[in-house]
Design an enzyme around this catalytic site. Structure first.
Site, PDB file in Angstrom:
ATOM      1  N   GLU A   1       0.847  -1.205   0.000  1.00 43.84           N
ATOM      2  CA  GLU A   1       0.000   0.000   0.000  1.00 43.84           C
ATOM      3  C   GLU A   1       0.867   1.233   0.000  1.00 43.84           C
ATOM      4  O   GLU A   1       1.855   1.303   0.737  1.00 43.84           O
ATOM      5  CB  GLU A   1      -0.868   0.073   1.268  1.00 43.84           C
TER       6      GLU A   1
ATOM      7  N   GLU B   1     -13.525   4.459  -0.004  1.00 43.87           N
ATOM      8  CA  GLU B   1     -14.333   3.528   0.794  1.00 43.87           C
ATOM      9  C   GLU B   1     -15.132   4.367   1.796  1.00 43.87           C
ATOM     10  O   GLU B   1     -14.628   4.759   2.844  1.00 43.87           O
ATOM     11  CB  GLU B   1     -13.436   2.507   1.479  1.00 43.87           C
TER      12      GLU B   1
ATOM     13  N   LYS C   1     -15.458   3.626   5.763  1.00 44.64           N
ATOM     14  CA  LYS C   1     -14.305   3.472   6.652  1.00 44.64           C
ATOM     15  C   LYS C   1     -14.390   4.491   7.778  1.00 44.64           C
ATOM     16  O   LYS C   1     -14.753   5.655   7.567  1.00 44.64           O
ATOM     17  CB  LYS C   1     -12.989   3.676   5.885  1.00 44.64           C
TER      18      LYS C   1
ATOM     19  N   GLU D   1      -9.304   9.153   5.385  1.00 44.86           N
ATOM     20  CA  GLU D   1      -9.423   7.695   5.269  1.00 44.86           C
ATOM     21  C   GLU D   1     -10.427   7.292   4.188  1.00 44.86           C
ATOM     22  O   GLU D   1     -10.360   6.196   3.645  1.00 44.86           O
ATOM     23  CB  GLU D   1      -9.840   7.083   6.611  1.00 44.86           C
TER      24      GLU D   1
END
Length: 474
Positions: free
Chosen positions: A270, A324, A327, A333
């Site tokens: 990542e 996302e 999250k 995030e």
């Protein structure tokens, strides 16, 4: 003298060859991957996502689980797939070889080889979780998964690994002093012995974004975004680092070497940069995200590598394919996505096959004129000679020029280890070769030798020994 028609024919042949080269280069960047997280309720169907992926130069996808719909949708695409066994699966995988066999049967054998599964990650950031029971079960779980693959004759084809955060290191600055946390050394040594024996990559999550959040000076931001900066000299070996990504990855390399595992390859599981965040977060912005991911991709395509691993690009999975939206945590995030749920680009990081290699306008031949009604100004004539850096240009700018040039589908293999122009192994020498090669390939017009006013044309041949610089005449 060649006729006008012959010149036009030559130009068209050159353009055709350039397009063919661009196509194959775009389709051979196996080191560029992406994370496909699913903590969201608005993601497009897997089939639509696969169509999107095929329009990009992304060659690998990392899943955090083993979603059957996604694995099926990726069948017969040639896209490498990394699947994951969750932390919650580790106790059963560790204690029951039959469970491991069933897991491999359900999540691998049911789809392979049509779906090109290449790595199974057992757990995510387990080593730094603080859960001693889980840490002790990690290696047995990986061994049982490996044994199940071996039983299916896939042991050499699908690798078994696990993913670590940078918190596994107790020391990372300077990179040459990279060392793992002593409290984790026994567990890591056992894991690495297993990985060395099986040829699986050490998967790590380096995030220059978080490094910037802890040091918010402007020069640190430039260092993190691959932008021109003064560089940082490693006091241990004298190497000057020009970006945080290389520094973080080389710190991991140093830690592996210090533990005696020089043969274990590194993969970046990542890395990424958020394009927005909460008002109290430093760093998130569309401009910064585009700079980081775009420059990272150019850096990987240049095949320059890192100072401790020159001449190759580590497999790198960018975080993330989509936002996302479910999250938890700060706004950043939920804002790492390269693409939106409607499949549009959040910003152009240079991954699209249709946009990553646009033909420079100087290479496009002018239309064949009919009978003109007014005098036509002649097109600028290509200039003979070589394109070289101007004296006194800083290494930071030369590195940026090098990354840019080698990211434009030119052949930079002569300046990679073993190449005729690798020595001297300096940024200045490598940049000079790459800048000239791009100038010669792009049409040899004056504007092809600009590089933000850091280059100049010369009639003095810069070739030396066995290193030949193309150019000199038209």
């Amino acid at each position: 003298m060649p006729s006008k028609m012959q010149k036009q024919k030559s130009t068209l042949i050159f353009l055709f060859c350039f397009l063919i080269q661009s196509f194959f280069t775009a389709n051979s960047q196996s080191f560029i991957g992406v994370n496909y997280g699913q903590v969201a309720d608005n993601l497009p169907p897997p089939e639509a996502t696969v169509k999107l992926l095929k329009s990009t130069s992304i060659q690998k996808v990392r899943l955090y689980g083993a979603d059957p719909a996604i694995i099926k949708a990726l069948a017969n695409t040639g896209i490498g797939i990394v699947i994951g066994a969750s932390n919650g699966d580790i106790p059963a995988l560790a204690s029951d070889p039959n469970f491991a066999g069933q897991w491999v049967g359900s999540n691998v054998l049911a789809y392979y080889p049509a779906s090109k599964i290449i790595v199974i990650n057992v757990g995510n950031e387990v080593i730094t979780s603080g859960d001693q029971a889980l840490i002790s079960q990690l290696l047995p779980a990986m061994q049982n998964v490996q044994n199940a693959l071996n039983a299916a004759s896939l042991g050499g084809k699908i690798k078994v690994s696990t993913v670590h955060s940078m918190a596994a290191l107790s020391q990372s600055d300077p990179p040459s002093s990279g060392a793992f946390n002593p409290g984790l050394s026994d567990a890591l040594k056992a894991l690495l012995k297993f990985q060395s024996s099986n040829g699986s990559p050490f998967m790590i999550n380096p995030y220059p974004f978080f490094a910037y959040q802890s040091d918010q000076r402007p020069e640190t931001l430039a260092f993190c975004l691959f932008q021109p900066n003064a560089g940082r000299v490693d006091s241990g070996n004298g190497i000057k680092y020009m970006n945080m990504f290389d520094a973080q990855v080389d710190a991991v390399r140093s830690a592996l070497n210090a533990m005696g595992f020089k043969d274990v390859e590194i993969a970046v599981a990542e890395t990424g940069w958020p394009y927005k965040g909460d008002s109290n977060e430093a760093g998130p912005s569309l401009e910064n995200a585009k700079a980081y991911n775009g420059n990272l991709i150019s850096h990987l395509r240049s095949m320059v590598g890192t100072p401790l691993m020159p001449g190759k690009s580590v497999d790198t999975y960018i975080f993330a394919l989509y936002d996302e939206n479910l999250k938890p945590g700060p706004g950043s995030e939920r804002s790492f996505g390269l693409f939106m749920p409607d499949l549009s680009m959040t910003y152009d990081a240079g991954l699209s096959k249709s946009s990553q290699n646009p033909l420079p306008t100087p290479m496009t031949p002018p239309p064949i004129p009919t009978t003109p009604t007014a005098p036509v100004t002649p097109a600028p004539k290509p200039v003979a000679g070589w394109c070289v850096p101007k004296p006194g240009v800083a290494d930071a700018q030369l590195q940026a020029n090098l990354d840019y040039a080698c990211g434009q589908n030119i052949d930079c293999s002569p300046i990679q280890p073993g190449g005729a122009c690798f020595e001297p192994a300096t940024v200045a020498s490598h940049a000079a070769y790459a800048m000239n090669l791009l100038y010669q390939s792009a049409g040899k017009n004056p504007w092809n030798c600009d590089f933000t006013q850091t280059a100049t044309l010369t009639t003095t041949n810069p070739s030396y020994s066995a290193c030949t610089y193309p150019g000199g005449s038209t």
